[in-house]
Structure formats: C-alpha cells, structure tokens
Design an enzyme around this catalytic site. Structure first.
Site, PDB file in Angstrom:
ATOM      1  CD1 TRP A 103      -2.627  -1.935   1.412  1.00 63.61           C
ATOM      2  CD2 TRP A 103      -3.230  -0.443  -0.147  1.00 63.61           C
ATOM      3  NE1 TRP A 103      -3.806  -2.364   0.840  1.00 63.61           N
ATOM      4  CE2 TRP A 103      -4.196  -1.466  -0.108  1.00 63.61           C
ATOM      5  CE3 TRP A 103      -3.400   0.605  -1.055  1.00 63.61           C
ATOM      6  CZ2 TRP A 103      -5.310  -1.479  -0.954  1.00 63.61           C
ATOM      7  CZ3 TRP A 103      -4.507   0.602  -1.899  1.00 63.61           C
ATOM      8  CH2 TRP A 103      -5.446  -0.430  -1.836  1.00 63.61           C
ATOM      9  CG  ASP A 174      -3.211   4.666   3.968  1.00 63.98           C
ATOM     10  OD1 ASP A 174      -4.306   4.578   4.550  1.00 63.98           O
ATOM     11  OD2 ASP A 174      -2.942   4.037   2.923  1.00 63.98           O
ATOM     12  CE  LYS A 198      -9.329  -1.791   3.694  1.00 60.97           C
ATOM     13  NZ  LYS A 198      -8.365  -1.039   2.915  1.00 60.97           N
TER      14      LYS A 198
HETATM   15  C1  LIG Z   1      -7.893  -0.377   1.790  1.00 65.58           C
HETATM   16  C2  LIG Z   1      -6.705   0.486   1.827  1.00 65.58           C
HETATM   17  C3  LIG Z   1      -6.591   1.659   1.048  1.00 65.58           C
HETATM   18  C4  LIG Z   1      -7.663   2.186   0.178  1.00 65.58           C
HETATM   19  O1  LIG Z   1      -8.029   1.454  -0.861  1.00 65.58           O
HETATM   20  P1  LIG Z   1      -9.242   1.925  -1.779  1.00 65.58           P
HETATM   21  O2  LIG Z   1      -9.558   0.713  -2.533  1.00 65.58           O
HETATM   22  O3  LIG Z   1      -8.750   3.027  -2.628  1.00 65.58           O
HETATM   23  O4  LIG Z   1     -10.318   2.398  -0.854  1.00 65.58           O
HETATM   24  C5  LIG Z   1      -5.459   2.419   1.177  1.00 65.58           C
HETATM   25  N1  LIG Z   1      -4.482   2.087   2.025  1.00 65.58           N
HETATM   26  C6  LIG Z   1      -4.555   0.983   2.787  1.00 65.58           C
HETATM   27  C7  LIG Z   1      -3.474   0.689   3.745  1.00 65.58           C
HETATM   28  C8  LIG Z   1      -5.664   0.143   2.704  1.00 65.58           C
HETATM   29  O5  LIG Z   1      -5.759  -0.941   3.482  1.00 65.58           O
END
Ligand SMILES: *Cc1c(COP(=O)(O)O)cnc(C)c1O
Length: 364
Positions: A103, A174, A198
């Site tokens: 991520w 994030d 989440k």
């Molecule tokens: C789920 C997540 C995202 C966001 O993902 P989207 O599909 O764009 O909503 C961003 N960073 C992390 C660490 C995640 O777990």
C-alpha cells in the site's frame, strides 16, 4: 443456524446491530417516510446526522479543535493524489515516503506525479523474519515538506504503532486499515486519512483529519476542486454530492464504537490478535514471517507451506462459516482480518478450527 464470521480484508464485516438498525430504518428514515437513500444531502436531518458523526468522531478520537474532519469523495486511493496535490505546488519540491509494503508503494507511485519523492525503505530482515525499522532509524530528508507512511500494511499484515517522534515536519499517515482500532495521538500528525470500508463502515468515501494551518498551503494548480481540502472544509464536506448511504452507515458504526468505547475496542483488538498469533506460533504447520513488534493486529497473515493443505484449509474453513480467509493475490497464504466488528467469539472459532486442522494433518 451456522454462525458466520467474516474475515474479509475490505469491504469487511459490519456490526450486526448496525445492520439490524439499517433494516429497521430502511423504508422510513427519521419519520420522513422515505429511505435515507432518497433524501437530499442538503436536508436538515441529513446535515444533523453529519454533524453528529463529526462530533462523535471528535470525542472518540480525541481530535483537537485545530484539526478539521473532512469526508471526501473517493476511496482511500484518492488520497494518494489529494495529499501531495494539497501540500505541494511545485513538482520539484521534495516529500519523504516511507516504504513498508504494497500500500505504501501505491502511495509512492501516485505521489511521484506531483512531487519529488524520497523513498525511505524500512523493511528489514532478521534471520528469516522481517520487521519495520523504528522511527528513530528513518532516514528523513532535511528539505522534504512532509513525511508519509502507512500505519498498517493490510496486505502483508505489517504495522507501525509507534507514537511519532518527528518535530517541525508535517507527518501524513494512511490509517485505512487501522483507524478507530486504537487511540491515536492526533497532535503528532499533520494529516491522517482512511478509506471508509474497514473500521469506519462500507465503501464510498475517505476520512481526512487535517491540522487547519495546512489548509492554507499553496496547492498544485491542477488540483480538482472536489479533492481540495480547503474547499471541502469550507463547504462542510458538501461541495459535491457525497455518497450519502455510506455516510449514513458510517454514522451508525461510529455510534456503535462510541457505545463500546475506544479503550475497550483497543483491548479487544489486542486480545483477538494475541489469541491468533499464539496459535500460529505454537503449531508448526502455520508460519508467520514477521517479528512480533511489527505484526498487525488488524490483518493477521500466515501460511501453510504445503500449498495443497493450504487449499484444503481455505475450503474447509469456508464450509464451517469462517469466511474469506484467502490471502491477497500478491502474497498468497491465509489472511484473517480482525477489524472492530470481528468478535472474540469469531477468533475463538477460527483458532479451534486451526487446532483441529493441525492435529488432522500434522503428518501429512
Ligand atoms: C484499503 C486500503 C486503502 C484504500 O483502498 P481503496 O480501494 O482506494 O479504498 C489504502 N491504504 C490501505 C493501507 C488500505 O488498506
């Protein structure tokens, strides 16, 4: 009826009390005799709901007055571009991006379009285990405008739980997969953001908590208005028509968190992950390659060496109501996501299945 437990990484489990409430209110919200889906975002009931959600978030997360709460259009990833575009106007200006997994890598790829990115790789190896190096060892660049990191790498199951130590530097994090799972010292950050699907609710928006002085920084001239934090703040998050139903669900989830209390939520999350990791470490059939200090409490990733057995594990678990334990395609293995809505009971059912599975297949 078989009890179902949903271990999905996102969109993920929603507390059943919340789903019951949605069902109850679906055809008649706030005595308006229509569903919340059919109500304008300018309706006063809707606005009251939004204010209530903000108030509760401020209380639960202990958000200081000089921080603004924004509900932004777009999923978590939209913030990968919104952050650099809102903080940096010139593409040759530097920003530090901490690399800790998939991520944070996605955030880096996006940021490179808007600024000069210094990558700080903190993934380290000790024997056959990996860990993330502590903040005091991060190689921060003097000239960078801000530091960005991912607090919980959802795919690998790595997390950073340290209270930040950086002074005189804007810190951006994030928190998509760990927000509201533990208390956060907001004052240490310039910006915190998170996707909604989440711990906040269902998919549809992203939450941004920003120190107000940062709203005034010079922005990238191509920044679309609907991603402009200053405009979003000025319009009380109602610049463009938001994803109203996902806000509605988030408000209910946040009320649910408030009723339990963030300290209790945190304790339960610690307990849940402890139960699961201790079984992984105890039974030889299961492997986790992360040092305890960097193990995520939200996403527990583990492997069964024998691919055939792993397939059987996933099929059998699904059959008995332990849903969506398959790891992310990029890393494989098994991933149990233990977000707030996952009960200790669910983890105990998983653990008991794992013990039996290990006994049955130990000589395989
Ligand atoms: C789920 C997540 C995202 C966001 O993902 P989207 O599909 O764009 O909503 C961003 N960073 C992390 C660490 C995640 O777990």
């Amino acid at each position: 009826m078989k009890r179902i437990f949903n271990f999905s990484a996102g969109p993920s489990s929603i507390p059943s009390t919340v789903i019951k409430k949605i069902k109850k209110e679906l055809f008649n919200w706030k005595d308006l005799h229509v569903s919340v889906m059919e109500v304008s975002h300018r309706n006063e009931n809707f606005f009251t709901m939004l204010e209530n959600m903000k108030k509760n978030l401020r209380e639960i997360m202990n958000i200081p007055k000089n921080y603004k709460i924004l509900f932004c259009t777009g999923s978590g990833r939209s913030q990968f571009s919104a952050v650099p575009m809102n903080l940096i106007s010139n593409t040759s200006t530097q920003a530090d991006y901490v690399y800790s997994g998939i991520w944070s890598k996605y955030a880096i790829q996006e940021a490179k379009k808007y600024c000069k990115v210094n990558i700080i790789n903190i993934v380290k190896k000790k024997g056959n285990k990996i860990f993330l190096s502590p903040m005091k060892d991060w190689n921060i660049t003097k000239k960078s405008v801000y530091i960005h990191y991912c607090a919980n790498e959802t795919i690998e199951g790595l997390s950073i739980e340290e209270v930040p130590i950086f002074k005189n530097k804007i810190l951006v994090a994030d928190f998509s997969s760990s927000i509201l799972s533990h208390p956060i010292n907001i004052k240490k950050f310039g910006i915190i953001y998170a996707a909604s699907q989440k711990n906040i609710g269902i998919s549809g928006f992203s939450l941004v908590i920003i120190r107000e002085d940062l709203l005034k920084l010079k922005k990238n001239s191509f920044l679309p208005s609907f991603l402009n934090y200053q405009i979003i703040q000025k319009k009380k998050s109602l610049f463009n028509t938001p994803s109203t139903f996902s806000w509605y669900v988030a408000n209910l989830v946040i009320e649910w968190i408030k009723s339990i209390g963030i300290t209790n939520i945190y304790k339960m999350n610690q307990e849940k992950s402890k139960i699961l990791y201790s079984i992984i470490d105890k039974y030889k059939i299961y492997q986790n390659h992360i040092l305890p200090i960097s193990r995520s409490k939200m996403n527990v990733v583990f492997f069964i060496k024998n691919k055939y057995l792993q397939e059987i594990f996933l099929k059998m678990s699904m059959k008995i109501g332990l849903l969506f334990l398959k790891g992310h395609a990029k890393v494989g293995g098994i991933r149990a996501s233990l977000y707030n809505a996952m009960s200790i009971e669910g983890v105990e059912k998983l653990v008991s299945f794992m013990k039996n599975f290990s006994k049955t297949y130990k000589n395989f």
